[in-house]
Design an enzyme around this catalytic site. Sequence first.
Site, PDB file in Angstrom:
ATOM      1  N   HIS A 162      62.211 -18.705 -27.871  1.00 32.51           N
ATOM      2  CA  HIS A 162      61.930 -19.509 -29.075  1.00 32.51           C
ATOM      3  C   HIS A 162      62.653 -18.969 -30.296  1.00 32.51           C
ATOM      4  CE1 HIS A 162      58.031 -20.996 -26.974  1.00 32.51           C
ATOM      5  NE2 HIS A 162      59.104 -21.639 -26.575  1.00 32.51           N
TER       6      HIS A 162
ATOM      7  N   GLN B 195      41.266 -13.534 -22.249  1.00 32.05           N
ATOM      8  CA  GLN B 195      40.658 -14.749 -21.657  1.00 32.05           C
ATOM      9  C   GLN B 195      41.051 -14.796 -20.186  1.00 32.05           C
ATOM     10  OE1 GLN B 195      38.838 -16.799 -23.548  1.00 32.05           O
ATOM     11  NE2 GLN B 195      39.291 -15.630 -25.420  1.00 32.05           N
TER      12      GLN B 195
HETATM   13  N1  APR Z   1      46.297  -9.038 -25.351  1.00 33.12           N
HETATM   14  C1  APR Z   1      46.687 -10.033 -24.501  1.00 33.12           C
HETATM   15  N2  APR Z   1      46.525 -11.344 -24.770  1.00 33.12           N
HETATM   16  C2  APR Z   1      45.934 -11.667 -25.944  1.00 33.12           C
HETATM   17  C3  APR Z   1      45.506 -10.704 -26.884  1.00 33.12           C
HETATM   18  C4  APR Z   1      45.707  -9.336 -26.544  1.00 33.12           C
HETATM   19  N3  APR Z   1      45.320  -8.335 -27.369  1.00 33.12           N
HETATM   20  N4  APR Z   1      44.953 -11.351 -27.957  1.00 33.12           N
HETATM   21  C5  APR Z   1      45.040 -12.677 -27.686  1.00 33.12           C
HETATM   22  N5  APR Z   1      45.625 -12.864 -26.477  1.00 33.12           N
HETATM   23  C6  APR Z   1      45.920 -14.125 -25.788  1.00 33.12           C
HETATM   24  C7  APR Z   1      45.034 -15.293 -26.157  1.00 33.12           C
HETATM   25  O1  APR Z   1      43.873 -15.305 -25.341  1.00 33.12           O
HETATM   26  C8  APR Z   1      45.959 -16.468 -25.824  1.00 33.12           C
HETATM   27  O2  APR Z   1      45.811 -16.862 -24.452  1.00 33.12           O
HETATM   28  O3  APR Z   1      47.220 -14.493 -26.189  1.00 33.12           O
HETATM   29  C9  APR Z   1      47.362 -15.896 -26.015  1.00 33.12           C
HETATM   30  C10 APR Z   1      48.067 -16.442 -27.238  1.00 33.12           C
HETATM   31  O4  APR Z   1      48.283 -17.820 -27.006  1.00 33.12           O
HETATM   32  P1  APR Z   1      49.011 -18.672 -28.141  1.00 33.12           P
HETATM   33  O5  APR Z   1      48.419 -18.358 -29.471  1.00 33.12           O
HETATM   34  O6  APR Z   1      49.046 -20.102 -27.652  1.00 33.12           O
HETATM   35  O7  APR Z   1      50.496 -18.080 -28.167  1.00 33.12           O
HETATM   36  P2  APR Z   1      51.667 -18.383 -27.136  1.00 33.12           P
HETATM   37  O8  APR Z   1      51.143 -18.612 -25.760  1.00 33.12           O
HETATM   38  O9  APR Z   1      52.667 -17.297 -27.315  1.00 33.12           O
HETATM   39  O10 APR Z   1      52.287 -19.764 -27.718  1.00 33.12           O
HETATM   40  C11 APR Z   1      53.484 -20.214 -27.101  1.00 33.12           C
HETATM   41  O11 APR Z   1      53.648 -21.965 -28.752  1.00 33.12           O
HETATM   42  O12 APR Z   1      53.247 -22.409 -30.947  1.00 33.12           O
HETATM   43  C12 APR Z   1      54.249 -22.201 -30.028  1.00 33.12           C
HETATM   44  O13 APR Z   1      56.377 -21.332 -30.412  1.00 33.12           O
HETATM   45  C13 APR Z   1      55.032 -20.986 -30.408  1.00 33.12           C
HETATM   46  O14 APR Z   1      55.902 -19.247 -28.962  1.00 33.12           O
HETATM   47  C14 APR Z   1      54.736 -19.992 -29.297  1.00 33.12           C
HETATM   48  C15 APR Z   1      54.328 -20.887 -28.143  1.00 33.12           C
END
Ligand code: APR
Length: 251
Positions: A117, A221
């Site tokens: 990204h 989760q």
């Molecule tokens: N360790 C591991 N996982 C974690 C932690 C942690 N300490 N804290 C939160 N999480 C998990 C959450 O439970 C969630 O499943 O990280 C995940 C984050 O998910 P998102 O916020 O959806 O982020 P991501 O999956 O990277 O989003 C993908 O979506 O918005 C677009 O471009 C953006 O790159 C991003 C893409």
Amino acid sequence: MIPAIIEALLESRHLLVYTGAGVSAESGIPTFRDALTGLWARFDPARLATPEAFTADPELVWGWYEWRRQRVLRAVPNPAHRAIAELESRLSRVTLVTQNVDDLHERAGSQGVIHLHGSLQTPRCFDCGERYGSLARELDEPEEGRRLAPPRCASCGGPVRPGVVWFGESMPEAALQQAFEAAAECDLLFSVGTSGLVYPAAQVPQIASRNGATVVHINPQPVAASKPREYSLPGAAGVVLPQLLQAAFPD
Ligand code: APR
């Protein structure tokens, strides 16, 4: 710790580590969809993360990304980033694919990080595409919601935009190709800190699973692990990855 995962790690010829915003959460960088603390829980992506949003209000969008970039500059890699870099030095072949736009993997020592990204560190001209990576400057105080006029391109005068992939934009073809090829040939994949909601990036673990790789989800989760050789390791990346490393390569 699940013995089959440690065994797969020790026997791995090609590990693919696939990360999302959760791997940077313990560095204080907000994720996107976590309720209340996630960026998309507090801001509207349609207003901040699309080319139309930037065209309509460049100062709002540039100011928001500068606030995010400054937060990254002030953050430090956490034990998860460091454990991944350590795995790279211990195993014969590790490919690191991230959805994140921060540079915390690189600052933890990872090499050749594939950014699906884009990156906050590679701003470019919105009109002619000229790159302005050297723009990295410290803002005095990165206030949330602060409007900032984007710099103008020295070549064509267009507005400089963040070097990230916005909603509605296609991902960097070469990065996607590299990620899919690695997924098709790895024997073990760690999916760390991602909700797996955004395609085509979310195909990476699915391709690995289809090619018979062991797939391990690391996330507080629990993730549904229904395919053969698929596991869910519930927990924070900064805790689980160092535990995996210690179990596989005791001091
Ligand atoms: N360790 C591991 N996982 C974690 C932690 C942690 N300490 N804290 C939160 N999480 C998990 C959450 O439970 C969630 O499943 O990280 C995940 C984050 O998910 P998102 O916020 O959806 O982020 P991501 O999956 O990277 O989003 C993908 O979506 O918005 C677009 O471009 C953006 O790159 C991003 C893409």
